[in-house]
Scaffold this motif. Structure first.
Motif, PDB file in Angstrom:
ATOM      1  N   PHE B  18     -44.511  19.749 -37.770  1.00 22.00           N
ATOM      2  CA  PHE B  18     -43.457  18.727 -37.830  1.00 22.00           C
ATOM      3  C   PHE B  18     -43.365  18.077 -36.465  1.00 22.00           C
ATOM      4  O   PHE B  18     -42.950  18.713 -35.513  1.00 22.00           O
ATOM      5  CB  PHE B  18     -42.101  19.349 -38.170  1.00 22.00           C
ATOM      6  N   SER B  19     -43.732  16.826 -36.377  1.00 22.82           N
ATOM      7  CA  SER B  19     -43.738  16.043 -35.137  1.00 22.82           C
ATOM      8  C   SER B  19     -44.113  16.908 -33.929  1.00 22.82           C
ATOM      9  O   SER B  19     -43.345  17.077 -32.996  1.00 22.82           O
ATOM     10  CB  SER B  19     -42.406  15.328 -34.900  1.00 22.82           C
ATOM     11  N   ALA B  23     -44.759  24.487 -37.456  1.00 23.94           N
ATOM     12  CA  ALA B  23     -43.837  25.300 -38.242  1.00 23.94           C
ATOM     13  C   ALA B  23     -44.591  26.444 -38.898  1.00 23.94           C
ATOM     14  O   ALA B  23     -44.041  27.523 -39.111  1.00 23.94           O
ATOM     15  CB  ALA B  23     -43.161  24.444 -39.297  1.00 23.94           C
ATOM     16  N   GLY B  44     -36.057  30.908 -39.181  1.00 18.80           N
ATOM     17  CA  GLY B  44     -36.910  30.007 -38.409  1.00 18.80           C
ATOM     18  C   GLY B  44     -38.327  30.503 -38.238  1.00 18.80           C
ATOM     19  O   GLY B  44     -39.113  29.910 -37.510  1.00 18.80           O
ATOM     20  N   SER B 402     -31.043  11.362 -31.633  1.00 20.80           N
ATOM     21  CA  SER B 402     -31.791  12.541 -32.054  1.00 20.80           C
ATOM     22  C   SER B 402     -30.823  13.711 -32.217  1.00 20.80           C
ATOM     23  O   SER B 402     -29.692  13.681 -31.722  1.00 20.80           O
ATOM     24  CB  SER B 402     -32.835  12.879 -31.006  1.00 20.80           C
ATOM     25  N   GLY B 403     -31.269  14.739 -32.901  1.00 19.61           N
ATOM     26  CA  GLY B 403     -30.425  15.910 -33.158  1.00 19.61           C
ATOM     27  C   GLY B 403     -29.838  16.492 -31.878  1.00 19.61           C
ATOM     28  O   GLY B 403     -28.654  16.807 -31.809  1.00 19.61           O
ATOM     29  N   GLY B 404     -30.667  16.617 -30.847  1.00 15.63           N
ATOM     30  CA  GLY B 404     -30.202  17.202 -29.590  1.00 15.63           C
ATOM     31  C   GLY B 404     -29.113  16.352 -28.953  1.00 15.63           C
ATOM     32  O   GLY B 404     -28.113  16.869 -28.465  1.00 15.63           O
ATOM     33  N   GLY B 430     -31.744  23.245 -35.534  1.00 13.47           N
ATOM     34  CA  GLY B 430     -32.401  21.994 -35.888  1.00 13.47           C
ATOM     35  C   GLY B 430     -32.684  21.071 -34.728  1.00 13.47           C
ATOM     36  O   GLY B 430     -32.896  19.888 -34.932  1.00 13.47           O
ATOM     37  N   ILE B 431     -32.654  21.571 -33.492  1.00 15.87           N
ATOM     38  CA  ILE B 431     -33.033  20.684 -32.393  1.00 15.87           C
ATOM     39  C   ILE B 431     -34.251  21.280 -31.692  1.00 15.87           C
ATOM     40  O   ILE B 431     -34.485  22.479 -31.731  1.00 15.87           O
ATOM     41  CB  ILE B 431     -31.868  20.410 -31.423  1.00 15.87           C
TER      42      ILE B 431
END
Lengths: 328, 499
Positions: B18-19, B23, B44, B402-404, B430-431
């Motif tokens: 993922f980017s 994963a 995770g 972004s998430g962060g 999720g970051i």
């Protein structure tokens, strides 16, 4: 991990949406101006001071209702009872406005009070029960109509004092009072929405109720204030209408809620809550007024006018749905 | 690739990125007919990504999957179901208004002919036979919403069986079941395996794994760690396989400098969520809260912050008993809460960075009745710089961050209300790794500034790297309060799985 994807989608979506948002932000103003230009070319009668005043006067009642309902829709709610509140406030005010009874302040104050109480009742039921605002106000819409008929015994309340009739029908320095009241109300509503804490909270509640609550905002207080405010503005509209037609009509305001909601929506207020501006709503109301005035001048029958208006409402919502943030 | 004749499913070299973040990296799995194969790993570790690929919800970057002797082209969920792989999801996916029978046969009522007559009687008869076969007493004409979670779980299993599944994936199937229902489920699983159905079983409960599983495969950080017969492993060996990694330098060094007591919680209980929770947090201290998902950590945080009701117990702020019944009161008492659910509880996506950040402290920026725009934007701009929030400006809508950076906006909002205690609930969920490191530094700074911090996290390295003490929960009960020296991944896991 998935977040990476979301960020990517956001970036891609961003440029595309920014473009559309740009169109929307100025688009409404642009659409409004170009329609006015086109009309002034087609019919010379359009761009005259007299005609413009007629438009604004005709629009003012709907605009006041639309301001109120804009507050409500921004919080993610809806108020269908405003048309009935127009009738209730109008009948109540008219009852106290016969010549040589009370000074003119009395009918105005009592009419406003009736609307505020009605709105507060909406707010109370909505915040205390889990019933959606659509259902609650659908109910109070019918209740309100009934109340107006009961209070007036089903008959128009006429024979009103001159000073009362002046409020909505008079002119100051050649400018109709309705226009002056509209401008003042617009200014006050704009300040409430954009410059005060309660205004900010309205956006927060409509944008994400849970997050608003977690930020220490009391949802019920915000909603109570919003529905009360909406009731107050509906009452003002009702008093002005009564004064203008010099009669308290128990059947006045039927269907007004839909025009007001349409003005707010055309003006860019999202029905899912969290967005909208007073300027947008004012332009939305003016746009409706200009188009129906233009179609009148062009001798288009009111049947076709309704088709045009409906198309505009849907178009505005389509634009809104492409526009809404967070719809990946 | 040589195929064992008894293997129903063979996965080799499965990789998913993922980017830029792997994963899954070269993951393998061999599933024999009729076995229960446990898939283990921390949150995770890549289990759900793996299962999503098998179910056709995600496409792998590379790797081979052989199913029932043939290369398996991962396509749509529809194709996967048809070929005989079913999944029982952790969150139940059922249509509440439809009946049990309608749910079991949903999408397969008439072999795909959209305008055939529906025969509910016939569906119900088939469903009744199926449920009787499973020895569960659920009425096929009951509406799904009338069932208990356990019963819904059984219906999901019936659905998988009726689908002639050869492989059934079960993701935490017992998380909502009572002990007797677990026994029923195990009976059904054993019955299925006797008929040759293979089960991929995902669970955090060690006792279940050792009671059921024939084989155990462990994933860690997206890597394949190993596959062993369950008989060759014990609990300690399995935990070591799952967590055996070194703490890296992600975590800034920081001395514990305990100040005065800020929050003390005494016998805090909430019906059905948690009971008898006791702890104290001091200024300049990080108290970690560990436990598996759904054991009541978030619920405790929400209760302290006034989002949910407390049924018993007291909360003291700086020694004073304080009754908190709303977030408003919590904020006034100096508590800040950064929710695990950034999107639902943390942010208002359509509002700008500035408006989000000042929302909890708006009354600080008013002059008279109006909001002082300059005061407000100054506060927001300063906080943005302080937290290094990357945005085009304070007026950018948070939905585009972004998430962060979104997480930093939520933290900024909490900080602007000048709290003396912050509850951070899964602050790095999720970051990406870079943003995580920044959040860790920020936590260390807040700690140095004398703020008391409660840190809830499912990532043990994070919890161990940042906490001065660790409170461990299991099923709504406090099972340990460990000092920094006592807290290791193994001890925490042991207490977290304590029944």
């Amino acid at each position: 991990m998935e977040n990476g994807i979301n960020t990517y989608v956001n970036k891609v979506g961003h440029s595309y949406k920014t473009r559309l948002r740009g169109i929307n932000k100025y688009g409404l103003m642009l659409a409004f101006i170009s329609i006015c230009l086109v009309l002034s070319f087609i019919t010379p009668r359009f761009l005259t001071i007299q005609n413009l005043m007629i438009i604004v006067t005709q629009v003012s009642i709907n605009a006041l209702l639309a301001f109120g309902v804009t507050f409500v829709i921004i919080t993610g709610g809806i108020d269908l009872s405003i048309g009935s509140m127009v009738a209730v406030a109008g009948v109540v005010a008219a009852t106290f406005a016969h010549p040589d009874t009370y000074p003119v302040v009395v009918p105005v104050a009592i009419g406003l009070l009736a609307g505020l109480l009605f709105g507060a009742f909406n707010g109370l039921v909505i915040t205390r029960s889990k019933v959606p605002p659509f259902i609650v106000t659908l109910g109070t819409m019918t209740i309100g109509r009934g109340l107006a008929l009961i209070l007036s015994k089903g008959r128009p309340v006429s024979n009103l004092s001159d000073s009362f009739n002046f409020i909505g029908g008079g002119k100051i320095l050649g400018v109709p009072t309705l226009i002056i009241i509209l401008i003042v109300a617009f200014f006050i509503c704009s300040v409430i929405l954009h410059k005060t804490v309660i205004g900010r909270y309205m956006y927060a509640v409509g944008g994400n109720e849970q997050a608003a609550r977690a930020s220490g905002i009391q949802l019920s207080t915000v909603k109570m204030i919003v529905y009360t405010l909406c009731g107050g503005l509906a009452a003002l509209a009702g008093i002005l209408l009564t004064s203008r037609i010099t009669t308290g009509q128990p059947n006045a305001g039927t269907g007004f809620e839909l025009d007001a909601i349409a003005a707010a929506i055309i003006g860019g207020t999202s029905t899912s809550g969290g967005t909208g501006t007073m300027t947008g709503t004012l332009i939305g109301a003016l746009l409706i007024g200009v188009i129906s005035n233009g179609l009148d001048l062009l001798n288009v029958t009111s049947y076709y006018q309704q088709v045009v208006m409906g198309t505009i409402i849907i178009g505005a919502v389509v634009l809104d749905s492409v526009n809404r943030p967070g719809t990946e | 690739m040589p195929l064992e004749p008894n293997n129903i499913l063979e996965v080799r070299g499965l990789t998913k990125t993922f980017s830029g973040v792997k994963a899954l990296n070269n993951v393998q799995l061999s599933l024999r007919k009729g076995e229960v194969h446990a898939l283990m790993g921390e949150n995770g570790a890549g289990k759900s990504t793996f299962m999503k690929i098998l179910m056709g919800l995600l496409t792998p970057d590379s790797g081979q999957i052989n199913f029932d002797g043939y290369p398996f082209k991962v396509g749509s969920v529809h194709d996967v179901l048809k070929s005989g792989i079913s999944m029982i999801h952790q969150e139940i996916l059922a249509v509440p208004e439809l009946t049990v029978a309608q749910n079991i046969f949903l999408g397969r009522e008439t072999n795909g002919r959209l305008f055939d007559w529906l025969n509910d009687r016939h569906l119900e008869k088939q469903a009744r036979e199926l449920l009787e076969q499973m020895r569960v007493s659920i009425r096929p004409d009951a509406r799904m919403k009338e069932l208990s979670v356990a019963e819904m779980q059984m219906v999901e299993i019936a659905k998988a069986i009726s689908n002639q599944a050869k492989v059934i994936i079960m993701d935490e199937p017992t998380s909502a079941l009572a002990a007797t229902e677990v026994t029923t489920l195990f009976g059904i699983i054993r019955e299925l395996t006797r008929k040759g159905v293979a089960i991929i079983y995902i669970s955090h409960r060690m006792d279940e794994i050792f009671a059921l599983a024939d084989t155990i495969t462990v994933l860690r950080d997206g890597n394949y760690i190993g596959t062993k017969p369950a008989a060759d492993l014990d609990e300690a060996a399995l935990i070591t396989m799952m967590v055996g990694r070194e703490l890296d330098t992600l975590f800034p060094e920081s001395e514990s400098q305990q100040g005065e007591e800020v929050l003390s919680v005494n016998n805090l209980s909430s019906k059905g969520k948690f009971s008898n929770i006791n702890f104290v947090v001091h200024a300049g201290e990080v108290l970690g809260m560990a436990g598996l998902m759904g054991v009541g950590r978030t619920e405790i945080a929400r209760a302290i912050f006034g989002l949910d009701r407390i049924h018993a117990g007291t909360v003291c702020i700086k020694g004073k008993p304080t009754a908190i019944t709303s977030p408003q009161e919590a904020i006034q008492a100096g508590i800040g809460y950064v929710s695990e659910d950034r999107k639902q509880v943390g942010l208002i996506p359509g509002l700008s960075v500035q408006y989000n950040m000042t929302l909890a402290s708006l009354s600080n920026y008013t002059s008279g009745l109006l909001i002082g725009s300059r005061k407000e934007s100054e506060a927001a701009t300063t906080m943005m710089a302080d937290l290094r929030i990357k945005a085009t400006g304070p007026s950018q809508k948070v939905v585009y961050l972004s998430g962060g950076n979104q997480q930093k906006v939520v933290i900024g909002k909490v900080l602007l209300a000048s709290p003396s205690l912050i509850i951070l609930d899964e602050p790095t969920r999720g970051i990406d790794v870079g943003a995580k490191a920044e959040i860790y530094k920020l936590i260390a700074r807040l700690k140095a500034a004398g703020i008391a911090i409660v840190l809830i996290s499912s990532e043990l390295p994070e919890l161990l790297g940042l906490s001065d003490r660790v409170l461990v929960l299991s099923k709504g009960k406090q099972t340990a309060l460990l000092s920094k020296d006592e807290a290791t991944q193994e001890t925490i896991m042991r207490y977290a799985m304590q029944p």
